[in-house]
Design an enzyme around this catalytic site. Structure first.
Site, PDB file in Angstrom:
ATOM      1  N   PRO A  49       0.817  -1.226   0.000  1.00  0.00           N
ATOM      2  CA  PRO A  49       0.000   0.000   0.000  1.00  0.00           C
ATOM      3  C   PRO A  49       0.848   1.273   0.000  1.00  0.00           C
ATOM      4  O   PRO A  49       0.337   2.360  -0.225  1.00  0.00           O
ATOM      5  CB  PRO A  49      -0.838  -0.119   1.286  1.00  0.00           C
ATOM      6  CG  PRO A  49      -0.213  -1.185   2.098  1.00  0.00           C
ATOM      7  CD  PRO A  49       0.615  -2.041   1.200  1.00  0.00           C
ATOM      8  N   GLU A  96       2.430  -6.906   8.521  1.00  0.00           N
ATOM      9  CA  GLU A  96       2.634  -5.459   8.665  1.00  0.00           C
ATOM     10  C   GLU A  96       3.638  -4.917   7.671  1.00  0.00           C
ATOM     11  O   GLU A  96       3.896  -3.730   7.630  1.00  0.00           O
ATOM     12  CB  GLU A  96       3.103  -5.132  10.092  1.00  0.00           C
ATOM     13  CG  GLU A  96       2.121  -5.537  11.164  1.00  0.00           C
ATOM     14  CD  GLU A  96       0.738  -4.923  10.956  1.00  0.00           C
ATOM     15  OE1 GLU A  96       0.657  -3.696  10.812  1.00  0.00           O
ATOM     16  OE2 GLU A  96      -0.241  -5.681  10.940  1.00  0.00           O
ATOM     17  N   ARG A 113      -3.840  -8.284 -20.558  1.00  0.00           N
ATOM     18  CA  ARG A 113      -4.743  -7.761 -21.595  1.00  0.00           C
ATOM     19  C   ARG A 113      -4.018  -6.931 -22.646  1.00  0.00           C
ATOM     20  O   ARG A 113      -4.502  -6.762 -23.750  1.00  0.00           O
ATOM     21  CB  ARG A 113      -5.798  -6.838 -20.976  1.00  0.00           C
ATOM     22  CG  ARG A 113      -6.679  -7.445 -19.958  1.00  0.00           C
ATOM     23  CD  ARG A 113      -7.588  -6.392 -19.342  1.00  0.00           C
ATOM     24  NE  ARG A 113      -8.401  -5.727 -20.333  1.00  0.00           N
ATOM     25  CZ  ARG A 113      -9.476  -6.255 -20.891  1.00  0.00           C
ATOM     26  NH1 ARG A 113      -9.868  -7.457 -20.542  1.00  0.00           N
ATOM     27  NH2 ARG A 113     -10.168  -5.590 -21.791  1.00  0.00           N
ATOM     28  N   ASP A 157     -10.669   0.062 -24.230  1.00  0.00           N
ATOM     29  CA  ASP A 157     -10.867  -0.004 -22.787  1.00  0.00           C
ATOM     30  C   ASP A 157     -10.933   1.394 -22.203  1.00  0.00           C
ATOM     31  O   ASP A 157     -10.319   2.312 -22.709  1.00  0.00           O
ATOM     32  CB  ASP A 157      -9.697  -0.735 -22.116  1.00  0.00           C
ATOM     33  CG  ASP A 157      -9.831  -2.247 -22.220  1.00  0.00           C
ATOM     34  OD1 ASP A 157     -10.914  -2.718 -22.614  1.00  0.00           O
ATOM     35  OD2 ASP A 157      -8.853  -2.936 -21.898  1.00  0.00           O
TER      36      ASP A 157
END
Ligand code: ADE
Length: 258
Positions: free
Chosen positions: A88, A115, A153, A168
Site C-alpha cells: 500500500p 505489517e 490484456r 478499454d
C-alpha cells in the site's frame, strides 16, 4: 512475457489464473506464469516467514532471508526484468503503469503480508513498489492478480478480435461508453438509435460523445490528459460538451491536437 508470483499463499492464484483471458493467453504461450511459495525457502523447521518487529509494535514482519532465497531461485528470462513489491506504500497502479509493465520481458511480483517486509530486502532486491489503491488489503496477492490481469490484456494477441485494449476505459483518458446488446427494447428502454443504424461512423461518433459525457460526469479529473482532434472538438461543440470540458479542465492543461 513471463510473470513470476512470490507468495506464502500460492493456492490463492490457481483459479484466477486459470480462467478467461489469462487462461487463453497462457495456452497460447503469450504469457508464462510461475508461482513460487516463499515458505519453501524458509530455513527453520517451522518454515517461519515472519517475525516480530524490532522496536516493538503490532503485527509481524516478513523475514528477508526466505524472500531473498525465493527470489534468487526464480529463473531470469533476459535483462528486461522488473522486481515489484505489492504494497500500500507503492506508486499508484494505473493504465499507464500497466502499459509500462507490459514492455518488460519479465515481471517478478512479490506479495507482502502482515505489517510489511523487512526494509533491507526491499532496499537490495526490489526495483519498485506498487499499490493498487488507497486501502489496505490483507496481503499483496489480490494486488498481484490485478496487475497480472491488466498487463496480460495489453500483450499482443491476448485479446480476441472481439475485444480491444484500445477501446478499454483509460486507454485514452476517457471512460468506456455504455454497451448494449439484444433485445433492442428491454422493458421500456430502447437502445440508442445510432447504434442500430449500421453506420460505422455514426456509431463511432455516438460512442465518443457518450464516453466524454460519462467521463465529465464521473471522472472529470481524467480529462486533463485528453487531446482532441479538430473533428472531435467540432463534434463535442455540436453536442454542448466542449465548453463543459473547458470548464472542467483549466485551459493550460487541455490538450489540443492538430
Ligand atoms: N497490500 C496490501 N494493500 C495493498 C494495496 N493497496 N496495494 C498493493 N498491495 C497491497
Amino acid at each position: 512475457m513471463r510473470i513470476d508470483l512470490l507468495s506464502i499463499f500460492p493456492d490463492f492464484f490457481t483459479t484466477p489464473l486459470d480462467e478467461g483471458i489469462i487462461r487463453r493467453a497462457r495456452q497460447a504461450r503469450i504469457i508464462d506464469i510461475g508461482i513460487h511459495n516463499i515458505r519453501d525457502y524458509a530455513e527453520d523447521r517451522h518454515q517461519m516467514t515472519d517475525d516480530r518487529p524490532y522496536g516493538g509494535g503490532e503485527g509481524m514482519v516478513m523475514k528477508p532471508e526466505p524472500l531473498s532465497a525465493c527470489l534468487r531461485a526464480v529463473p531470469r528470462h533476459g535483462k528486461r526484468c522488473r522486481v515489484i513489491l505489492l504494497s500500500p506504500r507503492g506508486v499508484p497502479f494505473s493504465q499507464e503503469q500497466a502499459q509500462r509493465y507490459a514492455g518488460y520481458g519479465q515481471l517478478i511480483l512479490i506479495c507482502g503480508r502482515y505489517e510489511g517486509v523487512d526494509e533491507r530486502f526491499t532496499e537490495r532486491f526490489v526495483d519498485e513498489e506498487c499499490s493498487i489503491g488507497d486501502y489496505v488489503l490483507s496481503g499483496g496477492e489480490l494486488a498481484a492478480l490485478v496487475v497480472t490481469d491488466a498487463v496480460c490484456r495489453l500483450l499482443p494477441g491476448a485479446l480476441g478480435c472481439a475485444d480491444s485494449a484500445e477501446r478499454d476505459s483509460f486507454s485514452r483518458s476517457l471512460l468506456k461508453h455504455h454497451q448494449y446488446t439484444r433485445p433492442p427494447v428491454f422493458e421500456d428502454m430502447a437502445v440508442p438509435a445510432d447504434l442500430l443504424s449500421g453506420d460505422h461512423a455514426a456509431v463511432a461518433r455516438h460512442r465518443f460523445v457518450e464516453s466524454v459525457r460519462l467521463t465529465l460526469e464521473r471522472r472529470p479529473d481524467l480529462l486533463s490528459g485528453l487531446s482532441l482532434s479538430k473533428d472531435e472538438r467540432k463534434l463535442l461543440k455540436e453536442n454542448g460538451l466542449l465548453c463543459r470540458i473547458e470548464q472542467a479542465v483549466p485551459a493550460r492543461q487541455a490538450g489540443h491536437r492538430a
